[in-house]
Design an enzyme around this catalytic site. Structure first.
Site, PDB file in Angstrom:
ATOM      1  N   ARG A 214       0.847  -1.211   0.000  1.00  0.00           N
ATOM      2  CA  ARG A 214       0.000   0.000   0.000  1.00  0.00           C
ATOM      3  C   ARG A 214       0.880   1.258   0.000  1.00  0.00           C
ATOM      4  O   ARG A 214       2.110   1.168  -0.010  1.00  0.00           O
ATOM      5  CB  ARG A 214      -0.922   0.006   1.216  1.00  0.00           C
ATOM      6  N   GLY A 215       0.223   2.406  -0.018  1.00  0.00           N
ATOM      7  CA  GLY A 215       0.905   3.692   0.126  1.00  0.00           C
ATOM      8  C   GLY A 215       1.991   3.914  -0.923  1.00  0.00           C
ATOM      9  O   GLY A 215       1.828   3.583  -2.110  1.00  0.00           O
ATOM     10  N   ILE A 216       3.091   4.472  -0.475  1.00  0.00           N
ATOM     11  CA  ILE A 216       4.184   4.836  -1.386  1.00  0.00           C
ATOM     12  C   ILE A 216       4.759   3.582  -2.074  1.00  0.00           C
ATOM     13  O   ILE A 216       5.078   3.603  -3.262  1.00  0.00           O
ATOM     14  CB  ILE A 216       5.293   5.587  -0.595  1.00  0.00           C
ATOM     15  N   ASN A 285      11.458   0.301   1.113  1.00  0.00           N
ATOM     16  CA  ASN A 285      10.381   1.233   1.430  1.00  0.00           C
ATOM     17  C   ASN A 285       9.690   0.929   2.753  1.00  0.00           C
ATOM     18  O   ASN A 285       9.184   1.850   3.401  1.00  0.00           O
ATOM     19  CB  ASN A 285       9.363   1.191   0.274  1.00  0.00           C
ATOM     20  N   GLY A 287       8.359   0.761   6.220  1.00  0.00           N
ATOM     21  CA  GLY A 287       8.703   1.640   7.330  1.00  0.00           C
ATOM     22  C   GLY A 287       7.524   1.815   8.252  1.00  0.00           C
ATOM     23  O   GLY A 287       6.368   1.676   7.847  1.00  0.00           O
ATOM     24  N   LYS A 292       6.826   8.910  20.356  1.00  0.00           N
ATOM     25  CA  LYS A 292       6.746   9.318  21.772  1.00  0.00           C
ATOM     26  C   LYS A 292       7.990  10.167  22.037  1.00  0.00           C
ATOM     27  O   LYS A 292       9.037   9.934  21.422  1.00  0.00           O
ATOM     28  CB  LYS A 292       6.829   8.099  22.721  1.00  0.00           C
ATOM     29  N   TYR A 349      12.377   7.462  14.890  1.00  0.00           N
ATOM     30  CA  TYR A 349      12.092   7.510  13.448  1.00  0.00           C
ATOM     31  C   TYR A 349      13.152   8.357  12.720  1.00  0.00           C
ATOM     32  O   TYR A 349      13.700   7.957  11.688  1.00  0.00           O
ATOM     33  CB  TYR A 349      10.691   8.095  13.248  1.00  0.00           C
ATOM     34  N   THR A 382      -1.042   9.568   2.922  1.00  0.00           N
ATOM     35  CA  THR A 382      -1.153   8.101   2.955  1.00  0.00           C
ATOM     36  C   THR A 382      -1.822   7.682   4.263  1.00  0.00           C
ATOM     37  O   THR A 382      -2.097   8.522   5.121  1.00  0.00           O
ATOM     38  CB  THR A 382       0.234   7.399   2.920  1.00  0.00           C
TER      39      THR A 382
HETATM   40  N1  NAD Z   1       3.628   9.080   4.154  1.00  0.00           N
HETATM   41  C1  NAD Z   1       4.520  10.027   4.413  1.00  0.00           C
HETATM   42  O1  NAD Z   1       4.179  11.205   4.549  1.00  0.00           O
HETATM   43  C2  NAD Z   1       5.990   9.678   4.506  1.00  0.00           C
HETATM   44  C3  NAD Z   1       6.878  10.733   4.718  1.00  0.00           C
HETATM   45  C4  NAD Z   1       8.226  10.454   4.830  1.00  0.00           C
HETATM   46  C5  NAD Z   1       8.690   9.153   4.690  1.00  0.00           C
HETATM   47  N2  NAD Z   1       7.813   8.135   4.484  1.00  0.00           N
HETATM   48  C6  NAD Z   1       8.372   6.780   4.387  1.00  0.00           C
HETATM   49  O2  NAD Z   1       7.924   6.160   3.202  1.00  0.00           O
HETATM   50  C7  NAD Z   1       7.764   4.750   3.416  1.00  0.00           C
HETATM   51  C8  NAD Z   1       6.342   4.337   3.027  1.00  0.00           C
HETATM   52  O3  NAD Z   1       5.435   5.103   3.798  1.00  0.00           O
HETATM   53  P1  NAD Z   1       3.846   5.000   3.622  1.00  0.00           P
HETATM   54  O4  NAD Z   1       3.296   6.286   4.074  1.00  0.00           O
HETATM   55  O5  NAD Z   1       3.506   4.465   2.298  1.00  0.00           O
HETATM   56  O6  NAD Z   1       3.537   3.913   4.759  1.00  0.00           O
HETATM   57  P2  NAD Z   1       2.339   2.861   4.895  1.00  0.00           P
HETATM   58  O7  NAD Z   1       2.190   2.634   6.367  1.00  0.00           O
HETATM   59  O8  NAD Z   1       1.160   3.268   4.116  1.00  0.00           O
HETATM   60  O9  NAD Z   1       2.984   1.556   4.205  1.00  0.00           O
HETATM   61  C9  NAD Z   1       4.091   0.888   4.759  1.00  0.00           C
HETATM   62  C10 NAD Z   1       4.104  -0.556   4.255  1.00  0.00           C
HETATM   63  O10 NAD Z   1       5.221  -1.214   4.869  1.00  0.00           O
HETATM   64  C11 NAD Z   1       4.782  -2.487   5.297  1.00  0.00           C
HETATM   65  N3  NAD Z   1       5.622  -2.974   6.410  1.00  0.00           N
HETATM   66  C12 NAD Z   1       5.687  -2.469   7.667  1.00  0.00           C
HETATM   67  N4  NAD Z   1       6.517  -3.221   8.412  1.00  0.00           N
HETATM   68  C13 NAD Z   1       6.976  -4.218   7.619  1.00  0.00           C
HETATM   69  C14 NAD Z   1       7.838  -5.312   7.839  1.00  0.00           C
HETATM   70  N5  NAD Z   1       8.383  -5.540   9.037  1.00  0.00           N
HETATM   71  N6  NAD Z   1       8.094  -6.154   6.799  1.00  0.00           N
HETATM   72  C15 NAD Z   1       7.532  -5.948   5.589  1.00  0.00           C
HETATM   73  N7  NAD Z   1       6.700  -4.916   5.331  1.00  0.00           N
HETATM   74  C16 NAD Z   1       6.421  -4.072   6.337  1.00  0.00           C
HETATM   75  C17 NAD Z   1       3.340  -2.247   5.740  1.00  0.00           C
HETATM   76  O11 NAD Z   1       2.595  -3.452   5.856  1.00  0.00           O
HETATM   77  C18 NAD Z   1       2.853  -1.331   4.640  1.00  0.00           C
HETATM   78  O12 NAD Z   1       2.347  -2.054   3.537  1.00  0.00           O
HETATM   79  C19 NAD Z   1       8.100   4.503   4.874  1.00  0.00           C
HETATM   80  O13 NAD Z   1       9.439   4.081   4.981  1.00  0.00           O
HETATM   81  C20 NAD Z   1       7.924   5.859   5.497  1.00  0.00           C
HETATM   82  O14 NAD Z   1       8.691   6.011   6.673  1.00  0.00           O
HETATM   83  C21 NAD Z   1       6.477   8.367   4.390  1.00  0.00           C
END
Ligand code: NAD
Length: 441
Positions: A214-216, A285, A287, A292, A349, A382
């Site tokens: 999902r997401g990014i 990707n 994350g 806290k 983080y 997201t």
């Molecule tokens: N959304 C934002 O604004 C934003 C901003 C900066 C950085 N990011 C980074 O971009 C990346 C994607 O973010 P997002 O918003 O799409 O997050 P999201 O929570 O929508 O998706 C994260 C995905 O990672 C998977 N995941 C989590 N732990 C896992 C594990 N142990 N093993 C395998 N898969 C695992 C989840 O199941 C999920 O599908 C992350 O690394 C996040 O830190 C996001």
């Protein structure tokens, strides 16, 4: 997962009632596959310091864009070469050109400033680097109303030629980069562009996207597939339903593994080697956040974030470095502007995301056979950011040049670019995709 201020009816009503709401520009986005004629109708003026470099640059750009001059009524793009400017007085050309051209740049237009640093003299080095500040300030000044982006491509390797610059500039001039502005991107890696077309550049490449359900991650998987790659999604068992649907849509594969589990890395590596022989693209990707303040943060929260965001990434990438990466493999790591600026409640983080930038950079200093870069998103709409309190969300969206959050696809396009040979000049760097966020800028 959407920004209410992007609603045209609400914007009209706010105007009617004279409500002091910010009005973020509507950004144009092109989600089609990369094409050789993508920029052909964009009126682009290529100007700057008269020299051999500019002549070459003009001839390369005139093949891929519509030729425009700064005297034309409206232009879509301005490419300003500062290469060869050596003194403070030389910078007046930059001042005059930009001052006289800004009003001619169309909505969603692009400004690309090209600089080149070398060690000829401390003055010329200083002059070229000083332009970083100019372009960042310009991005904040002219970006907000019309969605114009300003980015600098800074050549730090003397062997980089105008053609290589044009390959990188293609992305920053296109509608695939609407949420990237105020960046100074180092072109540090000279390469020999061997491809004649930028279409389907990832054909038959084998790509893994962790956290791709999902997401990014899902958006990145779609972009890689669109450009021809065979995509393998890795995600946790509880994401099975979403991940399965996506894998089907992309005619790809799904590996259900929690990447922090003991055997996960070996299982993934073995599967790729057995089935495909090797890996060309790894998008780290996956994350999580677990916020806290440090005083209230349990060791479990600390470990959970570091284990997923950093330790598992290092373990997986190191395993493929040992065995499994094909020559010239591309690695992308998801960082965050929180890793650059820090954020209250995110010591864990931010540490993991700073670590991601450091790890990508360290990878290329130790391995000449791969490319590795980090992507640092700002506020992206997201599920992760949906959970934030309203005012934090509003701060994330509005405290930026473009006054809005980005979409997963905006980050995904940058990931796609960094996984393709179009970006071969960029190695060991990080690029923010943050709409010109004031955080850490
Ligand atoms: N959304 C934002 O604004 C934003 C901003 C900066 C950085 N990011 C980074 O971009 C990346 C994607 O973010 P997002 O918003 O799409 O997050 P999201 O929570 O929508 O998706 C994260 C995905 O990672 C998977 N995941 C989590 N732990 C896992 C594990 N142990 N093993 C395998 N898969 C695992 C989840 O199941 C999920 O599908 C992350 O690394 C996040 O830190 C996001």
């Amino acid at each position: 997962m959407s920004d209410y201020l992007q609603n045209a009816a609400l914007q009209r009503m706010a105007k009617l009632l004279n409500l002091p709401l910010p009005s973020p520009p509507i950004l144009k986005r092109n989600r089609a596959a990369l094409s050789d004629v993508e920029l052909i109708h964009k009126r682009v003026a290529v100007v700057g310091r008269e020299n051999y470099f500019l002549n070459e640059l003009q001839s390369v750009f005139h093949k891929i864009t519509e030729h425009a001059t700064i005297y034309d009524d409206i232009i879509d793009g301005l490419v300003m070469s500062c290469v060869g400017m050596e003194t403070i007085e030389d910078l007046e050309d930059l001042y005059t050109t930009i001052k006289n051209t800004v009003s001619k740049i169309a909505a969603n237009g692009r400004v690309i400033i090209i600089t080149r640093v070398d060690n000829t003299s401390t003055l010329s080095y200083t002059v070229q680097c000083a332009i970083d500040g100019f372009s960042r300030a310009l991005s904040k000044e002219i970006g907000g109303k019309k969605g114009v982006t300003v980015n600098t491509l800074k050549i730090t390797n003397e062997n980089i030629m105008p053609l290589e610059v044009a390959h990188a500039a293609h992305f920053f001039l296109s509608e695939k980069s609407p949420f990237i502005t105020g960046q100074v991107v180092l072109l540090n890696n000279a390469f020999n562009p061997v491809f004649n077309s930028c279409e389907q550049l990832l054909k038959d490449k084998v790509a893994i996207v962790t956290g791709g359900a999902r997401g990014i991650g899902a958006a990145a998987a779609r972009v890689l597939r669109r450009e021809g790659a065979k995509v393998i999604i890795v995600d946790i068992p509880s994401a099975q339903q979403d991940a399965e649907l996506l894998a089907q849509e992309l005619e790809g594969e799904l590996i259900l593994e929690d990447i922090t589990e003991d055997k996960a890395v070996a299982n993934i590596q073995q599967h790729i080697i057995n089935k495909y022989g090797g890996l060309d693209i790894l998008v780290n990707n996956a994350g999580i956040t677990s916020d806290k303040t440090i005083v209230k943060m349990s060791i479990d929260k600390w470990r959970a974030v570091l284990n997923v965001n950093l330790k598992a990434t290092i373990n997986l990438t190191d395993a493929f470095l040992e065995k499994g990466f094909n020559k010239g493999a591309k690695v992308v790591g998801l960082s965050s502007i929180s890793g650059i600026a820090g954020n209250v409640g995110q010591t864990n983080y931010a540490l993991s995301k700073s670590g991601m930038i450091a790890y990508m950079n360290a990878l290329v200093t130790k391995n000449s056979d791969i490319y590795a870069n980090a992507v640092a998103p700002g506020f992206i709409e997201t599920k992760m950011t949906e959970q934030l309190p309203f005012f934090i969300k509003e701060g994330g969206r509005r405290l930026s040049t473009l006054k809005q959050g980005g979409y997963p696809e905006d980050v995904a396009e940058l990931i796609g670019f960094l996984c393709s040979p179009m970006s071969d000049a960029i190695n060991g760097q990080y690029i923010r995709v943050c709409g010109g966020s004031m955080i850490g800028a």
